[in-house]
Structure formats: C-alpha cells, structure tokens
Motif scaffolding. Structure first.
Motif, PDB file in Angstrom:
ATOM      1  N   UNK A   1      47.185  44.357  46.066  1.00 47.05           N
ATOM      2  CA  UNK A   1      46.257  44.852  45.067  1.00 47.05           C
ATOM      3  C   UNK A   1      45.837  43.701  44.150  1.00 47.05           C
ATOM      4  N   UNK A   2      44.555  43.567  43.933  1.00 44.71           N
ATOM      5  CA  UNK A   2      43.997  42.566  43.019  1.00 44.71           C
ATOM      6  C   UNK A   2      43.879  43.239  41.656  1.00 44.71           C
ATOM      7  N   UNK A   3      44.469  42.612  40.638  1.00 42.60           N
ATOM      8  CA  UNK A   3      44.506  43.245  39.314  1.00 42.60           C
ATOM      9  C   UNK A   3      43.714  42.431  38.294  1.00 42.60           C
ATOM     10  N   UNK A   4      42.864  43.151  37.533  1.00 45.72           N
ATOM     11  CA  UNK A   4      41.988  42.557  36.528  1.00 45.72           C
ATOM     12  C   UNK A   4      42.336  43.154  35.173  1.00 45.72           C
ATOM     13  N   UNK A   5      42.478  42.299  34.149  1.00 46.93           N
ATOM     14  CA  UNK A   5      42.764  42.758  32.795  1.00 46.93           C
ATOM     15  C   UNK A   5      41.710  42.203  31.839  1.00 46.93           C
ATOM     16  N   UNK A   6      40.995  43.101  31.171  1.00 41.82           N
ATOM     17  CA  UNK A   6      40.033  42.720  30.145  1.00 41.82           C
ATOM     18  C   UNK A   6      40.726  42.788  28.792  1.00 41.82           C
ATOM     19  N   UNK A   7      40.486  41.793  27.931  1.00 40.78           N
ATOM     20  CA  UNK A   7      41.182  41.717  26.649  1.00 40.78           C
ATOM     21  C   UNK A   7      40.190  41.456  25.512  1.00 40.78           C
ATOM     22  N   UNK A  83      45.848  39.003  38.259  1.00 42.19           N
ATOM     23  CA  UNK A  83      45.248  37.791  38.832  1.00 42.19           C
ATOM     24  C   UNK A  83      44.113  37.260  37.962  1.00 42.19           C
ATOM     25  N   UNK A  84      43.482  38.163  37.203  1.00 46.60           N
ATOM     26  CA  UNK A  84      42.357  37.801  36.338  1.00 46.60           C
ATOM     27  C   UNK A  84      42.619  38.378  34.953  1.00 46.60           C
ATOM     28  N   UNK A  85      42.675  37.511  33.942  1.00 47.26           N
ATOM     29  CA  UNK A  85      42.843  37.937  32.549  1.00 47.26           C
ATOM     30  C   UNK A  85      41.610  37.438  31.806  1.00 47.26           C
ATOM     31  N   UNK A 148      35.452  37.971  42.691  1.00 46.80           N
ATOM     32  CA  UNK A 148      36.628  38.550  43.355  1.00 46.80           C
ATOM     33  C   UNK A 148      36.371  38.735  44.833  1.00 46.80           C
ATOM     34  N   UNK A 149      35.206  39.272  45.169  1.00 52.24           N
ATOM     35  CA  UNK A 149      34.877  39.485  46.573  1.00 52.24           C
ATOM     36  C   UNK A 149      34.856  38.178  47.353  1.00 52.24           C
ATOM     37  N   UNK A 150      34.320  37.113  46.757  1.00 58.21           N
ATOM     38  CA  UNK A 150      34.279  35.814  47.427  1.00 58.21           C
ATOM     39  C   UNK A 150      35.689  35.212  47.549  1.00 58.21           C
ATOM     40  N   UNK A 151      36.441  35.252  46.449  1.00 53.35           N
ATOM     41  CA  UNK A 151      37.773  34.631  46.463  1.00 53.35           C
ATOM     42  C   UNK A 151      38.774  35.358  47.353  1.00 53.35           C
ATOM     43  N   UNK A 152      38.560  36.663  47.549  1.00 53.61           N
ATOM     44  CA  UNK A 152      39.514  37.456  48.334  1.00 53.61           C
ATOM     45  C   UNK A 152      38.894  37.956  49.642  1.00 53.61           C
ATOM     46  N   UNK A 153      37.717  37.445  49.954  1.00 51.29           N
ATOM     47  CA  UNK A 153      37.015  37.795  51.192  1.00 51.29           C
ATOM     48  C   UNK A 153      36.910  39.300  51.409  1.00 51.29           C
ATOM     49  N   UNK A 154      36.441  39.994  50.396  1.00 47.85           N
ATOM     50  CA  UNK A 154      36.271  41.459  50.481  1.00 47.85           C
ATOM     51  C   UNK A 154      34.845  41.822  50.889  1.00 47.85           C
TER      52      UNK A 154
END
Length: 154
Positions: A1-7, A83-85, A148-154
C-alpha cells in the motif's frame, strides 16, 4: 500500500481538503486498493474536530465527502508509515522536519512544488477564500497522483 499524508497547521482546512480530494481522485482511477490517504496537523489546536465548515461546504459543492474525518496531530511514527508527507506551506515543512527529527528526506515536500506555482497553499482559515484553496489543492492532487503513478508504475 502506498501511503500519502497531507499536513497543515490545524488539520481542519487545507490538509483535510487535500485528503478528501486525493481520495476522490484515487477512487476515480480505481486505485483505492493501492493508495491510502490521510492528513494531520502540526499543532494541537483542533485535534478531534471535523474539517472546517468552509472546507466541508466547498468539498460538498464538488460531491466530495468528509464523513468520518477528524483532525489529528502528526506523530513521529508517521515518518515510517507514509511514503509521501506533503506540507501545505514552508512553515509546515519546517514544523514537520522538526517534529520528525529533521530527517532531511525526499518523502517530505511542499505540496505546490509539484506544480508550476511553486508556492504555499494559502490558508482559507485566514483568507476566507476556500475556492482558491480548492483550485490549488485540485491541481496539486492531480500532480501528486501522476507522480505516484509514475514512481510506482500504476
């Protein structure tokens, strides 16, 4: 699972708006089983509160739900879990780095640096302009999803 956190500062305006918009985009692309999205605050001012009524109203205009969302504070463990903050402004980035022990990591970055704007997302809590914030959040979320799609080839 790719996880994104907005702060953001309080986790009631910008970061929950980005969380809800990103979830919506992820669902539209049928990637909800691959990408998980959350948001957090650098302050303790609004912990446990739902998104600001202006954020809720703006998202509702676009058919995007904030059901079940409530403010929480960023915690040290978030660095390992996401993975992304994504900070909404330079001040948030400084606070994120301080709160997470200055990790100097490429996983921590300012949201609109992914766009041509390369600026802070204005805080509608102070500006009152939830439309401007929504427009920037939408553009940033689309750019982040492409990354995300490019980095994780989605």
């Amino acid at each position: 699972m790719i996880r994104v956190l907005f702060v953001c500062l309080g986790n009631i305006c910008r970061s929950p708006m980005a969380e809800a918009k990103m979830r919506d985009l992820v669902a539209q692309e049928n990637l909800s089983d691959k990408i998980e999205v959350d948001s957090a605050a650098t302050s303790t001012n609004h912990i446990g509160e739902p998104p600001h009524h202006g954020t809720q109203e703006k998202l509702r205009e676009y058919g995007i739900s904030t059901t079940g969302m409530e403010a929480r504070q960023l915690k040290k463990g978030d660095f390992e879990q996401f993975e992304y903050i994504v900070g909404m402004d330079d001040s948030n980035i400084g606070n994120i780095n301080k709160m997470l022990g200055n990790p100097d990591s490429p996983k921590i970055f300012r949201f609109l640096d992914l766009t041509d704007h390369k600026k802070d997302v204005p805080d509608p809590y102070y500006t009152g302009d939830f439309q401007e914030t929504y427009d920037l959040v939408e553009e940033g979320c689309q750019a982040l999803l492409q990354k995300i799609k490019q980095e994780h080839m989605l």
